[in-house]
Design an enzyme around this catalytic site. Sequence first.
Site, PDB file in Angstrom:
ATOM      1  N   ASP A  29      67.608 -31.794  48.549  1.00 49.43           N
ATOM      2  CA  ASP A  29      67.165 -33.195  48.616  1.00 49.43           C
ATOM      3  C   ASP A  29      66.210 -33.403  49.785  1.00 49.43           C
ATOM      4  O   ASP A  29      65.528 -34.432  49.855  1.00 49.43           O
ATOM      5  CB  ASP A  29      68.385 -34.121  48.796  1.00 49.43           C
ATOM      6  CG  ASP A  29      68.713 -34.906  47.536  1.00 49.43           C
ATOM      7  OD1 ASP A  29      67.848 -34.977  46.633  1.00 49.43           O
ATOM      8  OD2 ASP A  29      69.827 -35.454  47.461  1.00 49.43           O
ATOM      9  N   LYS A  32      71.057 -34.340  35.910  1.00 53.87           N
ATOM     10  CA  LYS A  32      70.693 -33.205  36.775  1.00 53.87           C
ATOM     11  C   LYS A  32      71.335 -31.928  36.261  1.00 53.87           C
ATOM     12  O   LYS A  32      70.685 -30.877  36.165  1.00 53.87           O
ATOM     13  CB  LYS A  32      71.135 -33.482  38.222  1.00 53.87           C
ATOM     14  CG  LYS A  32      70.245 -34.483  38.938  1.00 53.87           C
ATOM     15  CD  LYS A  32      70.839 -34.976  40.242  1.00 53.87           C
ATOM     16  CE  LYS A  32      69.958 -36.091  40.809  1.00 53.87           C
ATOM     17  NZ  LYS A  32      70.532 -36.787  41.955  1.00 53.87           N
ATOM     18  N   GLN A  70      75.433 -36.430  46.040  1.00 55.23           N
ATOM     19  CA  GLN A  70      74.877 -37.643  45.435  1.00 55.23           C
ATOM     20  C   GLN A  70      75.139 -38.861  46.332  1.00 55.23           C
ATOM     21  O   GLN A  70      76.275 -39.116  46.722  1.00 55.23           O
ATOM     22  CB  GLN A  70      75.488 -37.847  44.036  1.00 55.23           C
ATOM     23  CG  GLN A  70      74.933 -39.019  43.275  1.00 55.23           C
ATOM     24  CD  GLN A  70      73.462 -38.826  42.884  1.00 55.23           C
ATOM     25  OE1 GLN A  70      73.042 -37.759  42.471  1.00 55.23           O
ATOM     26  NE2 GLN A  70      72.678 -39.884  43.035  1.00 55.23           N
TER      27      GLN A  70
END
Length: 296
Positions: free
Chosen positions: A121, A54, A98
């Site tokens: 997200d 990422k 994460q």
Amino acid sequence: MSAQIIDGKAFAATVREKVAGHVARLKEEHGITPGLAVVLVGEDPASQVYVRSKGKQTVEAGMNSIEHKLDADTSEEDLLAIVDQLNNDPAVHGILVQLPLPGHLNEDLVINSIDPAKDVDGFHISNVGLLGTGQKSMVPCTPLGCLMMLRDHHGSLSGMDAVVIGRSNIVGKPMAQLLLGDSCTVTIAHSRTKDLPDVVRRADIVVAAVGRPEMVPGDWIKEGATVIDVGINRIERDGKNKLVGDVDFASATERAGAITPVPGGVGPMTIACLLANTVTACCRANGLAEPEGLTA
Ligand code: NAD
């Protein structure tokens, strides 16, 4: 019939190119550089790989990448303090914590502490609600990538019968909402669904997000259907490690009209959509027009 292969790797490259183009314009015309902050708690090897990837792709797209790597025993209080700091940092337009988090941390609490406008997200309860009510939201990256590929392949999805196998908050449920938003008739199947083969056989679009290697055989697929295989399963075959999807690719290609392979299908789209969401968040934060084709 042999299905058309939907090349997610190539498609993701075009998404990243679009993102990079928007980033360049934001810098040139407005002096703004989008910033994505990724918070990793602990040393889960798979998470470390994702976070590295990422960060790399964020920088390649011309954006700022901010990484916070915290010890596995970080307290909830300390993690929430970092999220709060990122929420209040105007140079940060996207925040991603994460998952999975170590067991002592409350994932829901942490995700819902992220400013929804920076929740790239799309897991914050506000974004889930906005998506569910058809309002502008941040959309979870993997289903967004699937939707982009489906729109690219079909143009309009209106009136199509879609079956999503899997009801997770990360993939299955938001995928179903997106398909509904594009006027599909949507069925969500899951581990308790009766007669799954028959349910799948009705579908013009099959999205498999289960996490069981090759569980969907070709004879479940309606002739000419489009198959989006989200599953990523590591198996051993002929003494070698291999990645396979939730769909039996060999038999499904004989029936489907189009299919995503594993690897090289949905996988590469996820990070591309994370970058897209960061640009979208940056444009919204600055009251600028959103990039076209990068949102739901
Ligand atoms: P999950 O474990 O949270 O959910 C799996 C779902 O499958 C559940 O809703 C369950 O009801 C359903 N299920 C389980 N067994 C079933 C059965 N026999 N029949 C029908 N349904 C069944 O998983 P997830 O997070 O949604 O991920 C699903 C898969 O997608 C995994 O392989 C994961 O690695 C992969 N994934 C890929 C990406 C990507 O970037 N390509 C992103 C997220 C997840």
